[in-house]
Design a protein around this motif. Structure first.
Motif, PDB file in Angstrom:
ATOM      1  N   GLY A  57     -43.862   9.204  85.026  1.00 16.09           N
ATOM      2  CA  GLY A  57     -44.729   9.379  83.870  1.00 16.09           C
ATOM      3  C   GLY A  57     -45.113  10.829  83.642  1.00 16.09           C
ATOM      4  O   GLY A  57     -45.076  11.648  84.571  1.00 16.09           O
ATOM      5  N   PRO A  58     -45.490  11.187  82.419  1.00 19.87           N
ATOM      6  CA  PRO A  58     -45.808  12.587  82.097  1.00 19.87           C
ATOM      7  C   PRO A  58     -46.877  13.211  82.995  1.00 19.87           C
ATOM      8  O   PRO A  58     -46.739  14.370  83.405  1.00 19.87           O
ATOM      9  CB  PRO A  58     -46.266  12.514  80.643  1.00 19.87           C
ATOM     10  N   ASP A  59     -47.957  12.496  83.297  1.00 17.03           N
ATOM     11  CA  ASP A  59     -49.026  13.066  84.115  1.00 17.03           C
ATOM     12  C   ASP A  59     -48.528  13.363  85.530  1.00 17.03           C
ATOM     13  O   ASP A  59     -48.783  14.439  86.084  1.00 17.03           O
ATOM     14  CB  ASP A  59     -50.231  12.130  84.165  1.00 17.03           C
ATOM     15  N   ALA A  60     -47.839  12.389  86.121  1.00 19.93           N
ATOM     16  CA  ALA A  60     -47.295  12.594  87.464  1.00 19.93           C
ATOM     17  C   ALA A  60     -46.243  13.685  87.457  1.00 19.93           C
ATOM     18  O   ALA A  60     -46.139  14.479  88.398  1.00 19.93           O
ATOM     19  CB  ALA A  60     -46.717  11.288  87.999  1.00 19.93           C
ATOM     20  N   PHE A  61     -45.458  13.761  86.377  1.00 20.16           N
ATOM     21  CA  PHE A  61     -44.445  14.806  86.269  1.00 20.16           C
ATOM     22  C   PHE A  61     -45.105  16.181  86.276  1.00 20.16           C
ATOM     23  O   PHE A  61     -44.620  17.119  86.921  1.00 20.16           O
ATOM     24  CB  PHE A  61     -43.639  14.603  84.986  1.00 20.16           C
ATOM     25  N   GLY A  62     -46.219  16.300  85.569  1.00 24.58           N
ATOM     26  CA  GLY A  62     -46.927  17.577  85.546  1.00 24.58           C
ATOM     27  C   GLY A  62     -47.485  17.961  86.893  1.00 24.58           C
ATOM     28  O   GLY A  62     -47.382  19.115  87.323  1.00 24.58           O
ATOM     29  N   SER A  63     -48.081  16.997  87.610  1.00 24.62           N
ATOM     30  CA  SER A  63     -48.762  17.318  88.869  1.00 24.62           C
ATOM     31  C   SER A  63     -47.833  17.391  90.063  1.00 24.62           C
ATOM     32  O   SER A  63     -48.146  18.058  91.065  1.00 24.62           O
ATOM     33  CB  SER A  63     -49.858  16.282  89.141  1.00 24.62           C
ATOM     34  N   LEU A  64     -46.674  16.715  89.990  1.00 27.89           N
ATOM     35  CA  LEU A  64     -45.774  16.666  91.144  1.00 27.89           C
ATOM     36  C   LEU A  64     -44.455  17.394  90.915  1.00 27.89           C
ATOM     37  O   LEU A  64     -43.701  17.595  91.866  1.00 27.89           O
ATOM     38  CB  LEU A  64     -45.480  15.212  91.523  1.00 27.89           C
ATOM     39  N   CYS A  65     -44.197  17.788  89.689  1.00 28.76           N
ATOM     40  CA  CYS A  65     -42.939  18.480  89.411  1.00 28.76           C
ATOM     41  C   CYS A  65     -43.204  19.875  88.840  1.00 28.76           C
ATOM     42  O   CYS A  65     -42.870  20.882  89.454  1.00 28.76           O
ATOM     43  CB  CYS A  65     -42.089  17.650  88.454  1.00 28.76           C
ATOM     44  N   VAL A  66     -43.835  19.922  87.660  1.00 30.18           N
ATOM     45  CA  VAL A  66     -44.082  21.209  87.007  1.00 30.18           C
ATOM     46  C   VAL A  66     -44.915  22.121  87.901  1.00 30.18           C
ATOM     47  O   VAL A  66     -44.661  23.331  87.978  1.00 30.18           O
ATOM     48  CB  VAL A  66     -44.777  20.988  85.654  1.00 30.18           C
TER      49      VAL A  66
END
Length: 380
Positions: free
Chosen positions: A239-248
């Motif tokens: 999901g976008p939120d998890a992508f931001g916190s764990l990827c970006v």
């Protein structure tokens, strides 16, 4: 312009007068088309002899027509002096001169499948469940500069490749994003479950993967690479939120490290970018590369240019199967022409590329035709 000059110009704010042509994952292409690319035996890819490594590459690079190449390391001088490859009646062996022992080598399988045709998924029997277990399985170097010391000779092949090809072609290397590297730790199902239920543990693993990737970046800079390809796979299902916190969160310092080392970063995001466009651009990479439309979602190059608006360099996403493999010459020309036109609309900050690796049925002649069309249509 040389291929290197075209790519360097494509990374500039002014853009390039002549569009360069590349395709992603050169190693896959070479593995699947070895006999079309070179007269050298297949085991030259593993030989410890630098001269033989250069020999097959010179043939392969001349036939492809693309404008970059992947820089490679080699074993240390000591290891090269003490190992050899012997073609015997019963097969090809990798031999340790110190012991006389040899191990039988097998030719690479077209498509990457094993001889047994088994599944290639990672399914760990004992996945890490604690920070301590992650620390044990992802050791990090004491110093991020340790791997950059190439005095043992691991950089000898890269140095010779730069002498032979570096004036004309742009040298790159590959790394994986910290989150994507977690696949090897937990497998697909385990990684997705951990992202949903244990984001703290995933973040801890990403921190350690980032430290190792930074060490790789510094080694790559020491080798003489000009660009770094950052691979991102399967995280379109996060999901976008998890992508931001764990990827970006971990990609931003990685991109900054690449830039500080004097190299350019190319962020290759596999999958559907829907809902993640702001995240993808916030990474700050020098270039963005995306797949072609497939698997039920669309990535239209016109839409990509509209969203990016010249803020960074773009790589094309020519359809590697539907167009390059299966299209006729007229269709290929039209597809390349459309990609080039959109690249111009991105301020000529553009590198023509396929969206996915070249498929095994796609001939070397066909790939060369694609590169020649880019050079023709991208120069007018």
């Amino acid at each position: 312009m040389t291929g290197r000059e075209k790519i360097e110009a494509a990374f500039s704010e002014e853009g390039t007068a002549e569009i360069p042509a590349v395709f992603c994952y050169e190693g896959i292409y070479i593995r699947d088309h070895w006999e079309e690319l070179t007269s050298c035996p297949w085991w030259y890819r593993a030989t410890p002899e630098v001269e033989l490594q250069l020999e097959w590459r010179a043939e392969a690079f001349e036939k492809t027509g693309q404008d970059w190449f992947c820089l490679a390391t080699c074993p240390s001088r000591e290891d090269r002096e003490n190992t050899t490859i012997e073609a015997r009646v019963d097969g090809v062996y990798h031999v340790d001169r110190r012991t006389g022992s040899g191990s039988l080598m097998t030719p690479p399988q077209v498509g990457g499948w094993s001889a047994a045709k088994g599944l290639h998924s990672i399914c760990p029997e004992d996945p890490a469940q604690t920070p301590e277990e992650i620390d044990e399985r992802i050791p990090i170097p004491e110093s991020a500069d340790a791997r950059a010391d190439l005095s043992d000779g691991r950089g000898d092949l890269a140095a010779e490749m730069l002498k032979a090809f570096g004036d004309d072609l742009y040298p790159i290397a590959h790394v994986a994003s910290p989150l994507w590297r977690c696949y090897s730790l937990w497998g697909f199902e385990g990684m997705m479950t951990m992202v949903a239920t244990r984001p703290d543990l995933v973040a801890h693993a990403c921190e350690r993967h980032l430290a190792n990737t930074v060490a790789s970046v510094r080694e790559t800079a020491a080798l003489g690479a000009s660009g770094i390809w950052i691979e991102e796979c399967m995280t379109d299902m996060v999901g976008p939120d998890a992508f931001g916190s764990l990827c970006v969160r971990f990609l931003i310092p990685l991109v900054e490290e690449i830039r500080a080392a004097g190299m350019k970063s190319i962020y290759y995001y596999c999958g559907d970018p829907t809902g993640k466009w702001d995240h993808l651009l916030s990474v700050g990479a020098d270039a963005l590369s995306l797949e072609e439309s497939k698997k039920g979602w669309e990535i239209d190059i016109e839409d990509v240019v509209d969203r990016v608006g010249g803020r960074c360099t773009l790589l094309g996403n020519l359809d590697a199967m539907g167009l390059l493999q299966d299209g006729d010459d007229e269709e290929l020309r039209a597809g390349v022409d459309r990609q080039v036109a959109e690249g111009r609309r991105n301020g000529s900050r553009f590198i023509a590329s396929t969206g996915s690796p070249i498929t095994p049925p796609t001939s070397v002649t066909r790939v060369r035709r694609y590169c020649d069309l880019v050079h023709e249509l991208g120069s007018t």
